[in-house]
Design an enzyme around this catalytic site. Structure first.
Site, mmCIF file in Angstrom:
data_model
loop_
_atom_site.group_PDB
_atom_site.id
_atom_site.type_symbol
_atom_site.label_atom_id
_atom_site.label_comp_id
_atom_site.label_asym_id
_atom_site.label_seq_id
_atom_site.Cartn_x
_atom_site.Cartn_y
_atom_site.Cartn_z
ATOM 1 N N ASP A 32 35.294 43.676 45.573
ATOM 2 C CA ASP A 32 36.730 44.037 45.637
ATOM 3 C C ASP A 32 37.594 44.153 46.853
ATOM 4 O O ASP A 32 36.855 43.921 47.922
ATOM 5 C CB ASP A 32 36.693 45.631 45.090
ATOM 6 C CG ASP A 32 38.292 46.034 44.338
ATOM 7 O OD1 ASP A 32 38.891 44.768 44.033
ATOM 8 O OD2 ASP A 32 38.401 47.208 44.066
ATOM 9 N N GLU A 77 41.265 40.237 49.388
ATOM 10 C CA GLU A 77 42.336 39.115 49.875
ATOM 11 C C GLU A 77 42.529 38.685 50.938
ATOM 12 O O GLU A 77 43.017 37.665 51.182
ATOM 13 C CB GLU A 77 43.594 39.542 48.908
ATOM 14 C CG GLU A 77 43.299 39.639 47.583
ATOM 15 C CD GLU A 77 42.619 40.952 46.896
ATOM 16 O OE1 GLU A 77 42.534 41.983 47.649
ATOM 17 O OE2 GLU A 77 41.733 40.742 46.028
ATOM 18 N N ASP A 109 43.478 44.360 38.355
ATOM 19 C CA ASP A 109 44.177 45.588 37.836
ATOM 20 C C ASP A 109 44.953 45.043 36.776
ATOM 21 O O ASP A 109 45.830 43.996 36.834
ATOM 22 C CB ASP A 109 44.921 46.440 38.810
ATOM 23 C CG ASP A 109 43.902 46.903 39.904
ATOM 24 O OD1 ASP A 109 42.783 46.842 39.634
ATOM 25 O OD2 ASP A 109 44.323 47.158 40.960
#
Ligand SMILES: *[C@@H]1O[C@H](CO)[C@@H](O)[C@H](O)[C@H]1NC(C)=O
Ligand SMILES: *[C@@H]1O[C@H](CO)[C@@H](O)[C@H](O)[C@H]1NC(C)=O
Ligand SMILES: *[C@@H]1O[C@H](CO)[C@@H](O)[C@H](O)[C@H]1NC(C)=O
Ligand SMILES: *[C@@H]1O[C@H](CO)[C@@H](O)[C@H](O)[C@H]1NC(C)=O
Length: 956
Positions: free
Chosen positions: A464, A467, A632
């Site tokens: 997670d 980015e 999300d």
């Protein structure tokens, strides 16, 4: 999406949902040596950058086409695969958003018969590498020439009138697939622009990742800058897949390149990049399966997944202990709901530090015995791993973090331009970030996984925040480490200042009392914390080019980044890799690199076993390492509906292992939404229920109706596991898709070009879900049914769907029922549903045949041990039906499946012979059931292993 305020719903979309993550657990912080002193909260200003206005929205933007001279081609040199040419500026430099590059080299090469590569690079690379950047070897697949002197249906032509432009046409049809003629090429050190004309109302797909309708439309800008910006629509989000497929009824053309803004406008597509080079690959097709297969062979075929990964996964942010997980298992067992894998969000970690179990709740001794029981029960465990690594407080010896020390010692972390560590802020506090271009990082990452596995025998990795996300601009922790561990500038979901208040649409009708209480709470909250008023006088920050120098933090051309300036909520563009490469040039590849590193790490932990990884940030080719979830989303109906085009996009981009947070991540779900969503996701390859901290519980067993609905849909899924696994085998070996758009399966029907409220699982299963609240019916189409080219069968009542009066048909779909159809012409090998895939795999086989209008059908089955990267034993079965005879040909590659053959069911049978024959011998009539009204034949009582011999036949 301006400056977010923490308590508004809009904020949550930008920041707190961006991450999966943290919980301030009073119980666990008692182990923290710093818990007695108040935790420092990073100020919100730490994440402010200068206000920038995206070029596409900037009234003062300069039009490069008007200002720039373009290029002239000369010095054509033939090569064995194509040619090269020199491009030189056709006039005075324009220097609009950078410094014009005077000399370029064009390379045109036919790499294979179906792949044409067109590249434009600066000629003098070595001399000016400060200003240009090319992706180093080994980071992403760079498809190369595979054959020389190929014969291709693609033709490249160019012209210097009025300046250099080129065209790619399809020889056989004379279609122009891509044409930059009449548009200038602009090539500067921080700006590249080129454009192609497209037909009116073009059908264009791909250009992921984004939450958008399946067909992209012609009024849309796709921006590439990987961003921690979940629960958004139409903006740049986690991943970069610069590939599109254009469908022309009846021709198609896709290509790929690396570029930040891609403007889809009526009759044109424009690429505007702030770096990189032009690297276009044209795939000949002409059909979607051929295009996808060529593309995936170029960037990397999808990884084969372990069999168990297709079971049902349960997760939430807020499972706080092994005993919470035990309760989840017990409840699924109690209610008879299949459960394969338990996941933990960042709750498992001690203060959100990777590889570090929280001794309160997740101590390793208890964990070992829990995981032993879990594994003995045929179940699995997948924890989360975040991209950022905590950097300890130097003034607190008890704050030591060996994972950091080992990474720092091996030079594995990103630096500032001055060589100091780059220190951002993520869940644990101030953090550093692995440098995947450094010599040491991959080995360090592998070692951390090996050590962690000794204490916690996990089964896969959830990656997670990759980015890569940081909650502040720049190296905000530099000089502040004695404050660590710090709290992020925003309250976490569930913290008192950020309560979860919202329910899905329709909740006020089915739950009026709770809805009234929720809206009262929202009203009082909103009056206590009014929305910020927008500032009317923003003066935007603009930079102008300086000769030969790049401004990486504020480039002159401003892409349409959802976060505004490039450094906001992300590692800054000037963060520096060990080899001097700037994050600016590698940004969109960071998430891909961590997946590759994690793939290598899990390959070391589980020798010879397929790594199971679900990652958030991806790039073209990431599917060969990992699956992906939608990140999300909201517990609302549009989020559920968007999960279909998201999945279809990922199918096209080679990440078939995809699913969305079922029942919704952010906000509260409700019974009705969760009921529909548990049924919908049962037909997605990756099937996981996940929820945000602070929201109401949403495991299937929380509502009686959701238990029933989930079991109904899961029973179909588990029966179809062999089919799903076989689809993955084809995806992995040939680049076939798993979840499919109707437009791909029925390429001659233009009315399906945008269809994304229905989908197919492989070639045989059609799913028509309810995507709205308070519905009892759903509208859908049965492609080819009216035309008489196709037959469809209702999964539940085993009969052919009657030909409707009109294409768009109303289908009964009360709560708890998801319409599922089998396409005539299919043979599906099925097993029985069970609570785990392990048990399903040892159950008897059924074979379901759905005959097409001519009485034919086909299908196949692939089996192996379900885990090995290179299985040494396989089994394949080919099914074919013709002239009332099912032929089953079994190829033995060493894998033995001893399960018996139970039922053979055939749908669409008009009549049967006096005797049904199995392997040429009459079957006792007591083992044959023929329903002449339903046209259904069932044969049973075989008493043989299904796949023991080399073939069997059934005749009727
Ligand atoms: C760094 O520490 C100073 C002094 O306590 C504080 O004012 C500042 O806000 C901190 N910066 C960040 C980004 O946390
Ligand atoms: C294009 O999209 C913009 C922003 O979404 C919208 O305001 C505009 O009306 C659209 N233009 C057309 C022609 O649909
Ligand atoms: C990280 O490693 C560098 C180089 O060995 C060393 O100078 C520095 O002190 C280390 N930083 C921390 C915080 O341990
Ligand atoms: C429920 O809320 C929706 C949207 O706010 C509204 O349109 C509808 O009238 C409400 N229904 C009831 C029964 O209050």
């Amino acid at each position: 999406m301006g400056t977010p305020r923490i308590w508004t719903k809009a904020f949550v979309g930008l920041v707190s949902f961006c991450a999966i993550g943290q919980a301030q657990t009073p119980t666990s912080s008692t182990t923290s040596s710093t818990s007695t002193s108040a935790q420092f909260t990073v100020p919100a200003s730490a994440n402010s950058a200068l206000p920038v206005i995206p070029n596409i929205k900037d009234p003062l933007a300069v039009d490069a086409q008007a200002e720039c001279p373009g290029y002239i081609a000369s010095n054509i040199q033939q090569t064995s695969s194509g040619f090269t040419a020199s491009l030189s500026l056709a006039g005075d430099a324009c220097n609009v958003y950078g410094t014009d590059i005077e000399a370029l080299e064009l390379t045109v090469e036919y790499q294979t018969a179906d792949r044409l590569h067109v590249a434009v690079q600066p000629t003098y690379l070595g001399a000016t590498n400060e200003s240009y950047y090319l992706i180093p070897e080994g980071i992403v697949a760079k498809p190369d020439v595979e054959q020389s002197n190929v014969v291709s249906d693609l033709e490249f032509s160019w012209s210097n009138k009025p300046s250099f432009g080129f065209e790619v046409t399809r020889k056989s049809t004379k279609d122009v697939l891509f044409s930059t003629k009449g548009k200038k090429l602009v090539y500067e050190n921080q700006f590249i622009e080129f454009a192609s004309s497209l037909p009116e109302n073009y059908n264009l797909y791909g250009l992921g990742e984004t939450v958008h309708g399946f067909r992209l439309g012609n009024n849309y800008t796709k921006t590439y800058y990987n961003a921690d910006a979940g629960a958004t629509i139409d903006v740049n989000v986690y991943g970069t897949h610069p590939f599109y497929m254009e469908t022309r009824y009846f021709t198609e053309n896709p290509d790929g390149s690396l570029s930040p803004d891609i403007l889809l406008e009526p009759e044109s597509i424009t690429y505007r990049a702030i770096g990189g080079s032009i690297d276009l690959y044209f795939f000949q097709g002409p059909t979607q399966p051929e295009v996808t297969s060529s593309y995936l062979k170029a960037v990397g075929l999808p990884a084969m997944q372990q069999y168990w990964t297709f079971g049902f996964h349960q997760c939430r942010w807020g499972y706080k202990s092994w005993s919470d997980l035990q309760d989840i298992v017990d409840n699924h067992v109690k209610f008879g709901i299949p459960l394969e894998t338990l996941w933990t969000d960042i709750d498992w970690m001690l203060r959100y530090r990777d590889f570090n179990n929280n001794p309160v709740g997740f101590d390793t001794a208890t964990g070992k015995s829990f995981l032993q029981r879990l594994h003995d029960g045929g179940r699995h465990y997948v924890p989360i791993f975040d991209a950022a690594i905590y950097i300890p407080n130097p003034s607190d010896p008890s704050d030591a973090y060996p994972t950091f020390e080992r990474g720092n010692q091996t030079g594995s972390f990103m630096q500032n331009p001055d060589g100091s560590l780059y220190i951002g802020d993520v869940w644990p506090g101030y953090t550093v970030f692995p440098d995947w271009l450094s010599q040491g990082a991959e080995a360090w990452w592998t070692k951390e996984f090996l050590l962690y596995y000794q204490d916690t025998p996990f089964d896969g990795a959830w990656v997670d925040m990759s980015e890569v996300s940081s909650f502040c601009v720049g190296s905000c922790g530099s000089g502040n480490l004695t404050l660590n561990p710090v709290h992020p500038w925003f309250p976490l979901p569930g913290e008192s200042s950020n309560p979860v208040l919202y329910y899905p649409e329709g909740f006020n009708v089915t739950n009026s009392t709770e809805a009234a209480a929720a809206s009262a709470a929202i009203a009082s909250f909103s009056s206590a914390y009014p929305e910020p008023t927008a500032s009317s006088t923003v003066s935007y920050f603009r930079t102008t080019p300086t000769a030969g120098v790049r401004d990486v933090n504020y480039p002159p051309y401003v892409i349409n980044n959802v976060q505004g300036a490039l450094g906001r909520s992300a590692m800054s563009p000037n963060a520096t890799h060990a080899d001097g490469t700037l994050e600016y040039d590698m940004h969109n590849l960071w998430g891909h690199s961590i997946l590759k590193a994690t793939y290598n790490a899990l390959s070391a932990v589980f020798t010879g076993i397929r790594p199971f990884i679900i990652g958030r940030s991806t790039f073209a080719g990431s599917g060969s390492f990992a699956g992906h979830w939608g990140g999300d989303n909201w517990s609302n109906w549009p989020s559920m509906a968007f999960s279909i085009p998201q999945a279809l996009q990922m199918s096209l981009l080679g990440i078939p292992m995809f699913g969305s947070d079922t029942c919704g991540f952010a906000d509260n779900t409700d019974m009705e939404l969760c009921n529909r969503w548990m049924q919908l996701s049962a037909f997605f390859p990756f099937y996981r229920n996940h929820n945000i901290l602070g929201a109401i519980s949403q495991e299937a067993y929380r509502w009686a109706s959701v238990i029933d609905a989930s079991k109904t849909a899961m029973s179909i899924r588990y029966q179809l596991l062999p089919y799903m696994y076989t689809l993955f085998y084809h995806a992995h070996t040939t680049g076939d898709t798993v979840m499919r758009a109707l437009a791909w399966e029925f390429p001659n029907d233009p009315s399906l070009a945008s269809a994304d409220r229905q989908f197919m699982l492989g070639p045989s299963i059609l799913v028509t879900p309810v995507l709205e609240p308070l519905a009892t019916t759903v509208n859908g189409v049965f492609p080819g049914l009216i035309e008489g080219t196709e037959k469809w069968y209702d999964w539940y009542n085993n009969t052919a769907v009657p030909v409707p009066a009109q294409a768009n048909t109303t289908i009964g779909a009360p709560l708890g029922h998801i319409p599922v159809y089998v396409r005539g012409g299919s043979v599906l090998p099925l097993q029985q549903t069970a609570l785990t895939t392990r048990d399903a795999r040892t159950s008897p086989w059924d074979v379901l045949v759905a005959l097409d209008k001519n009485g034919n059908a086909k299908g196949d089955l692939y089996l192996d041990d379900g885990v090995s990267v290179q299985p040494d034993a396989t089994l394949t079965v080919q099914f074919a039906v013709q002239d009332r005879k099912l032929d089953t040909v079994i190829s033995h590659g060493g894998w033995i499946d001893g399960n018996s053959l139970q039922n053979i069911t055939i749908w669409g049978v008009d009549g049967i012979d006096s005797a049904v024959k199995f392997n040429g011998r009459n079957v006792s009539s007591s083992n044959v059931m023929f329903d002449s009204d339903k046209h259904t034949l069932v044969v049973f009582g075989f008493n043989v292993s299904a796949w023991a011999g080399n073939q069997w036949t059934l005749e009727w």
